[in-house]
Design a protein around this motif. Structure first.
Motif, PDB file in Angstrom:
ATOM      1  N   LEU A   1     108.984 128.856 -53.188  1.00  0.00           N
ATOM      2  CA  LEU A   1     109.156 130.208 -52.659  1.00  0.00           C
ATOM      3  C   LEU A   1     107.866 130.707 -52.007  1.00  0.00           C
ATOM      4  O   LEU A   1     107.868 131.142 -50.846  1.00  0.00           O
TER       5      LEU A   1
ATOM      6  N   SER B   1     106.855 128.752 -48.879  1.00  0.00           N
ATOM      7  CA  SER B   1     107.737 129.058 -47.743  1.00  0.00           C
ATOM      8  C   SER B   1     107.394 130.410 -47.140  1.00  0.00           C
ATOM      9  O   SER B   1     107.288 130.551 -45.920  1.00  0.00           O
TER      10      SER B   1
ATOM     11  N   LEU C   1     115.260 129.884 -40.851  1.00  0.00           N
ATOM     12  CA  LEU C   1     115.681 129.812 -42.259  1.00  0.00           C
ATOM     13  C   LEU C   1     116.248 128.447 -42.644  1.00  0.00           C
ATOM     14  O   LEU C   1     115.924 127.931 -43.708  1.00  0.00           O
ATOM     15  N   ALA C   2     117.070 127.861 -41.761  1.00  0.00           N
ATOM     16  CA  ALA C   2     117.671 126.576 -42.123  1.00  0.00           C
ATOM     17  C   ALA C   2     116.623 125.486 -42.332  1.00  0.00           C
ATOM     18  O   ALA C   2     116.575 124.872 -43.399  1.00  0.00           O
TER      19      ALA C   2
ATOM     20  N   THR D   1     114.605 126.238 -45.495  1.00  0.00           N
ATOM     21  CA  THR D   1     115.316 125.992 -46.756  1.00  0.00           C
ATOM     22  C   THR D   1     115.253 124.520 -47.126  1.00  0.00           C
ATOM     23  O   THR D   1     114.976 124.159 -48.272  1.00  0.00           O
TER      24      THR D   1
ATOM     25  N   ALA E   1     111.823 123.706 -48.156  1.00  0.00           N
ATOM     26  CA  ALA E   1     111.514 124.297 -49.459  1.00  0.00           C
ATOM     27  C   ALA E   1     112.004 123.412 -50.604  1.00  0.00           C
ATOM     28  O   ALA E   1     111.324 123.280 -51.625  1.00  0.00           O
ATOM     29  N   THR E   2     113.174 122.777 -50.434  1.00  0.00           N
ATOM     30  CA  THR E   2     113.647 121.910 -51.517  1.00  0.00           C
ATOM     31  C   THR E   2     112.710 120.713 -51.681  1.00  0.00           C
ATOM     32  O   THR E   2     112.394 120.320 -52.810  1.00  0.00           O
TER      33      THR E   2
ATOM     34  N   LEU F   1     121.482 119.399 -47.979  1.00  0.00           N
ATOM     35  CA  LEU F   1     121.295 120.610 -47.181  1.00  0.00           C
ATOM     36  C   LEU F   1     120.861 120.250 -45.761  1.00  0.00           C
ATOM     37  O   LEU F   1     121.317 120.857 -44.796  1.00  0.00           O
TER      38      LEU F   1
END
Lengths: 318, 311
Positions: free
Chosen positions: B120, B123, B225-226, B229, B232-233, B299
């Motif tokens: 978090l 990012s 954002l995509a 995300t 981020a994983t 994702l």
């Protein structure tokens, strides 16, 4: 080419300067009093003052940085707080095992990973591809020390009673004492350390090969009857080389980070062990020195990779 | 990166097409069964499902650790030290007699907290830096040179150097790993911003006099954002490994906290005779990282089909 070489080499200077500035300024921006933290809980105020003076924390930042940088440029990385030996000497003593481990891992990984990626791409969508990609996900997920312990348990301790105890559990034998003993000590650490790296290279190789294999010239080569092995390794792999080589260069960071842990698991007296011991004693000059050295090597490797591009793809001109 | 916007388009038109005839001819469209939807999702995104399920189980273990038959993970019982796994001590006990089952279950908390917090924080901070870098020309070269420098230090070493100067705590571990991860996110966001700035709809917004903050908020941020995300994983997975490595070599969370890295560090001296002390945290760590990686891969395939073909 010469012009490019000069420019590229010159471009690493600001990068290294920022690395140096960062590693140095950590002492100043760390929360709390680094001298007190380095000295430890049992230190007397006099000890703390001695360390503060030793690190130059009692003088202005810029002056101290200038002095330190000048020292580093002359090949002097300072003196270890704990052993009072020059950091450069400590590094020299520990260099061979780490270089051996990393070079062997690098060679092993490339030999294993590139054919894996090619094989997966060639058999796209089949079970071969699936198995290789699943292995790659596991390679990314299982941390290096887990692989290390597992390998040592099976292939050194014979933990499952399979009679596979072929290698020594721990330790390091210098190359001077023979290639065989040297290699047998390094096989398990190299395989453990190579796990993530192999996964990374195999994935990129597969992806790039898939892209290249869909090109017209591959179809032409196949149509005119060139054997599939020649198509794969001569036509396709050569054209896929640039991204693969790039990732091999970037992945060296994984090797460096992983070496620190691998050396702890297999009790290899290398630079990683040096850093770990330095952390436990909070010997900051040693940590500083090793981080600088590794970063320098990393920058050099990627500089080398940049220069290799022209070898693999003559169309790239600078 | 414009491909990230594409998947939305067919979905939107399809649902619009559904609405009009459905009101006119109610019997033409078959009713959607919820069970079918779940099955379709599993079939379409098996990796998201597998990763998500595994992660949910570990999340449950972390949250419900006190209810799962655990004892105090820090309770010492020297008389019962190094017991092999048995019905009484499922995962055995360590050299101080602490119950490894309890320690491993509570250890999930540390790993997940570190992984999620780093993902978090890195990012958000990386996004801000990337946006500034992509929009402010004069700042761009300075920021990117600094990021080049930071990226030249292998992340684990950077975290080690940071940890050597602070006292071991979960907060400091999170900070150290976050700093090591920020450059990659910043680079990613900057790249996306630079390519989005050339898009006709952004140029149109600029031409029609929309202010920069509104352009960033309305056109740039949603499109970053995509990829963020997905990134981020991966950051979450690598942060969990880095935390375990830091704790394992004694530069991470303080030994009193039962983190997987700490349990393995304690089992290190005895691992040749008592391998189970190292084994159980190792399995849990690997499974958790695997779950997050699977989620990330899934994702990536779902959010960015063009990326999926490449990697």
């Amino acid at each position: 080419m010469l012009g490019y070489l000069t420019r590229r080499v010159l471009a690493t200077i600001p990068v290294m300067a920022i690395v140096a500035l960062f590693v140095f300024s950590l002492l100043y921006i760390a929360p709390g009093d680094p001298a007190a933290i380095i000295a430890g809980d049992q230190a007397t105020p006099a000890d703390v003052e001695r360390i503060r003076a030793g690190l130059g924390l009692d003088r202005p930042f810029l002056i101290r940085f200038g002095e330190w940088l000048w020292q580093v440029l002359r090949g002097d990385l300072g003196v270890s707080i704990f052993t009072n030996l020059p950091v450069t000497r400590l590094i020299q003593q520990r260099l061979e095992p780490t270089v051996s481990l990393m070079v062997l891992t690098l060679i092993l990984s490339i030999i294993v990973a590139v054919p894996m990626g090619v094989l997966a791409a060639w058999n796209q969508g089949t079970w071969i591809d699936r198995v290789i990609m699943v292995l790659a996900v596991f390679g990314f997920s299982v941390p290096v020390f887990v692989v290390g312990y597992l390998l040592a348990y099976v292939f050194a301790l014979d933990g499952f009673g399979l009679g596979l105890d072929w290698f020594p559990v721990q330790g390091y034998t210098p190359l001077a004492r023979g290639f065989g003993p040297w290699l047998s000590n390094l096989v398990l650490p190299s395989v453990a350390l190579g796990g993530v790296y192999i996964a990374l290279i195999a994935r990129i190789t597969r992806a790039t090969m898939l892209e290249v294999l869909s090109q017209d010239y591959i179809r032409t080569a196949k149509a005119k009857g060139v054997g599939s092995r020649t198509v794969l390794f001569l036509h396709a792999l050569k054209n896929a080389a640039v991204p693969i080589v790039t990732v091999i260069g970037i992945g060296v960071a994984l090797l460096i980070g992983g070496a620190v842990v691998t050396e702890s698991v297999f009790a290899i007296p290398g630079l990683g062990r040096l850093v770990v011991d330095a952390i436990l004693r909070r010997d900051y000059p040693v940590i500083q020195g090793v981080v600088l050295l590794f970063s320098f090597v990393y920058v050099l490797v990627n500089l080398g990779v940049d220069l290799l591009y022209t070898v693999f793809d003559p169309r790239i001109r600078y | 990166m414009s491909a990230t916007a594409l998947p939305d388009a067919p979905v939107a038109t399809a649902s619009a097409a559904h609405v009009t005839p459905a009101s006119a001819m109610p019997d033409v469209l078959p009713a959607v069964r919820p069970r079918g939807r779940v099955l379709t999702f599993i079939r379409r995104y098996p990796t998201i499902f597998a990763g998500g399920l595994l992660l949910a189980v570990i999340l449950f273990i972390a949250v419900a650790a006190p209810l799962l038959g655990t004892t105090d993970p820090t309770a010492l019982a020297p008389a019962k030290r190094t017991r092999e796994p048995s019905m009484l001590y499922w995962f055995g006990t360590d050299m101080l007699g602490r119950d490894i089952y309890s320690r491993v279950l509570y250890g999930a908390r540390v790993s997940l907290i570190v992984g999620f917090s780093v993902a978090l924080l890195a990012s958000v901070i990386g996004m801000v830096i990337g946006l500034v870098s992509g929009f402010v020309r004069w700042a761009d070269s300075v920021i990117m040179r600094v990021m080049d420098g930071l990226m030249s230090i292998p992340p684990i070493l950077l975290a080690i150097a940071l940890m050597a100067l602070t006292r071991g705590s979960v907060g400091n571990v999170v900070t150290a790993i976050t700093i090591a991860e920020i450059p990659r996110v910043s680079r990613l966001v900057r790249g996306v911003v630079l390519s989005l700035r050339e898009q006709p709809y952004v140029e149109a917004a600029v031409a029609s006099g929309t202010r920069v903050p509104l352009i960033i908020w309305r056109h740039i941020v949603p499109n970053t954002l995509a990829p963020i995300t997905v990134q981020a994983t991966y950051i979450c997975a690598s942060a969990m490994i880095t935390e375990a490595i830091l704790s394992f070599i004694g530069a991470g969370t303080p030994p009193i906290i039962p983190s997987w890295g700490n349990i393995m560090a304690e089992g290190r001296a005895l691992w040749q005779v008592k391998p189970y002390i190292v084994f159980f945290p190792a399995v849990f760590l690997s499974l958790t990282v695997l779950a997050v990686n699977l989620l990330g891969d899934g994702l990536r395939d779902a959010l960015d089909p063009r990326m999926a073909k490449r990697v």
